[in-house]
Design a protein around this motif. Structure first.
Motif, PDB file in Angstrom:
ATOM      1  N   LYS A 196      41.035  37.881  31.166  1.00 61.55           N
ATOM      2  CA  LYS A 196      41.589  38.050  32.737  1.00 61.55           C
ATOM      3  C   LYS A 196      41.170  38.782  33.621  1.00 61.55           C
ATOM      4  N   PRO A 197      40.424  38.210  34.993  1.00 59.35           N
ATOM      5  CA  PRO A 197      39.736  39.343  35.882  1.00 59.35           C
ATOM      6  C   PRO A 197      40.968  40.195  36.274  1.00 59.35           C
ATOM      7  N   PRO A 198      40.598  40.633  36.876  1.00 58.65           N
ATOM      8  CA  PRO A 198      41.260  41.656  37.716  1.00 58.65           C
ATOM      9  C   PRO A 198      42.586  40.357  38.617  1.00 58.65           C
ATOM     10  N   TYR A 199      44.001  41.354  39.154  1.00 54.73           N
ATOM     11  CA  TYR A 199      44.858  40.414  40.315  1.00 54.73           C
ATOM     12  C   TYR A 199      43.886  40.667  41.800  1.00 54.73           C
ATOM     13  N   GLY A 200      43.211  39.241  42.231  1.00 55.87           N
ATOM     14  CA  GLY A 200      42.589  39.550  43.234  1.00 55.87           C
ATOM     15  C   GLY A 200      42.747  38.270  43.813  1.00 55.87           C
ATOM     16  N   VAL A 201      41.562  37.953  44.548  1.00 56.01           N
ATOM     17  CA  VAL A 201      41.527  36.685  44.880  1.00 56.01           C
ATOM     18  C   VAL A 201      39.900  36.726  44.588  1.00 56.01           C
ATOM     19  N   TYR A 202      38.927  35.426  44.744  1.00 54.07           N
ATOM     20  CA  TYR A 202      37.542  35.230  43.739  1.00 54.07           C
ATOM     21  C   TYR A 202      37.858  33.736  44.934  1.00 54.07           C
ATOM     22  N   ARG A 203      36.156  33.294  44.857  1.00 55.41           N
ATOM     23  CA  ARG A 203      34.623  32.843  45.413  1.00 55.41           C
ATOM     24  C   ARG A 203      34.702  31.595  44.029  1.00 55.41           C
ATOM     25  N   THR A 204      35.975  30.228  43.938  1.00 53.40           N
ATOM     26  CA  THR A 204      35.227  29.627  42.567  1.00 53.40           C
ATOM     27  C   THR A 204      34.827  28.193  43.297  1.00 53.40           C
ATOM     28  N   PHE A 257      44.399  34.934  41.374  1.00 52.91           N
ATOM     29  CA  PHE A 257      44.975  35.586  40.138  1.00 52.91           C
ATOM     30  C   PHE A 257      45.303  36.562  40.157  1.00 52.91           C
ATOM     31  N   GLY A 258      47.050  36.234  40.427  1.00 53.48           N
ATOM     32  CA  GLY A 258      47.822  37.208  39.716  1.00 53.48           C
ATOM     33  C   GLY A 258      49.624  36.837  39.847  1.00 53.48           C
ATOM     34  N   VAL A 259      50.466  37.687  40.734  1.00 53.44           N
ATOM     35  CA  VAL A 259      51.848  36.940  40.217  1.00 53.44           C
ATOM     36  C   VAL A 259      52.914  36.903  41.613  1.00 53.44           C
ATOM     37  N   LYS A 260      51.793  36.721  42.663  1.00 56.83           N
ATOM     38  CA  LYS A 260      52.452  35.975  43.849  1.00 56.83           C
ATOM     39  C   LYS A 260      52.939  37.563  44.779  1.00 56.83           C
TER      40      LYS A 260
END
Length: 303
Positions: A216-224, A239-242
């Motif tokens: 798992k990467p840390p909760y956050g926003v990623y460029r994909t 990736f996270g829990v909103k």
């Protein structure tokens, strides 16, 4: 590339050059092993093949189910095939397999069952009951195949290319460094599942993936980037829990694909990670969240 699940009665008829290992991540060190394998296979007119273990022996002994793998079988198949491997042998790693001696593994499986004439491994490959076998064991005993050990490559930071190091980098969100050690983008192949359609309500529909079985990467926003039906699109993933919408949400990877409007529920897609943008944040309102998503996406629209 043919994928073959080993059974008691299976026997490989064509002689092969064989690489053995777990190959989690198929990183630059693994690719050096594969390069040697392909060169050896071409030189001696052999089929280039790999034997892989499912589950990963470490997962089996530690009873790990989630947050470990860099690559599962589907990703390995994609990467091995791209490198030029013709056969992938999958050995089921269970109690019976874990009790096979090093000598039996080399004679009965590598030599007799798989018909290997050349065996290539990395210098850290261990095998057999109680991990009794290693490169020195192979060198010091006589078998019906030639053996070649490939030394591990090291990065510019003088760290060896290792799956353990890459897992740590992904866990910390250092995606660029992880990708550099991998030699390709960290990516996930999974089926799109149905969500609450909150992204659609905000004007940013998402493809939702459950990635519990991956590191798992840390909760956050990623460029994909996202691959759908063989086509690649710019995307942004959270990736996270909103936390702005629901404090009790399950962990999901939610990917907004730019300039894309197709219904892909139930489809298998690939999401490639390029960079960490920001941490997941709980906003005071949905309007604040929407404004931030717009800012997150803006740089991608000019690529």
């Amino acid at each position: 590339m043919d994928t073959i699940y080993l059974s008691e009665n299976y026997s490989n008829s064509l002689p092969c050059a064989l690489a053995a290992g777990n190959f989690d991540g198929v990183h630059k060190g693994h690719k050096e092993v594969i390069k040697t394998l392909l060169e050896t296979a071409e030189k001696y007119g052999l089929t280039p093949a790999i034997i892989n273990f499912e589950p990963n022996p470490y997962e089996y002994f530690k009873q790990i189910k989630n947050n470990y793998r860099i690559t599962h079988l589907s990703e390995k198949q994609k990467l091995f095939s791209k490198e030029g491997i013709k056969k992938l042998f999958i050995a089921k790693f269970d109690k019976n397999f874990s009790n096979i001696s090093a000598n039996e593994f080399l004679k009965k499986i590598i030599s007799e069952k798989l018909n290997a004439k050349k065996l290539i491994t990395g210098e850290d490959f261990v095998f057999g009951k109680n991990r009794e076998g290693n490169s020195e064991y192979i060198k010091n005993n006589k078998f019906d195949f030639d053996y070649q050990q490939v030394e591990l490559l090291h990065s510019q930071q003088k760290k060896k290319y290792s799956s353990t190091e890459i897992r740590e980098l992904i866990n910390k969100g250092e995606i660029k460094k992880a990708n550099d050690m991998l030699g390709h983008e960290f990516f996930i192949i999974e089926k799109v599942i149905s969500g609450n359609k909150n992204g659609r309500k905000l004007g940013f529909p998402t493809a939702n993936l459950n990635i519990q079985k991956y590191i798992k990467p840390p909760y956050g926003v990623y460029r994909t980037e996202t691959e759908v039906d063989g086509k690649t699109y710019n995307s942004i993933s959270n990736f996270g829990v909103k936390p702005t919408i629901n404090n009790n949400s399950e962990e999901l990877l939610e990917t907004h694909i730019l300039n894309f409007s197709e219904n892909i529920y139930g489809k298998i897609i690939a999401v490639k990670f390029y960079d960490f943008i920001r941490k997941e944040i709980k906003f005071n309102s949905l309007d604040e969240l929407k404004k931030q998503i717009t800012l997150d996406i803006k740089p991608l629209t000019y690529e």
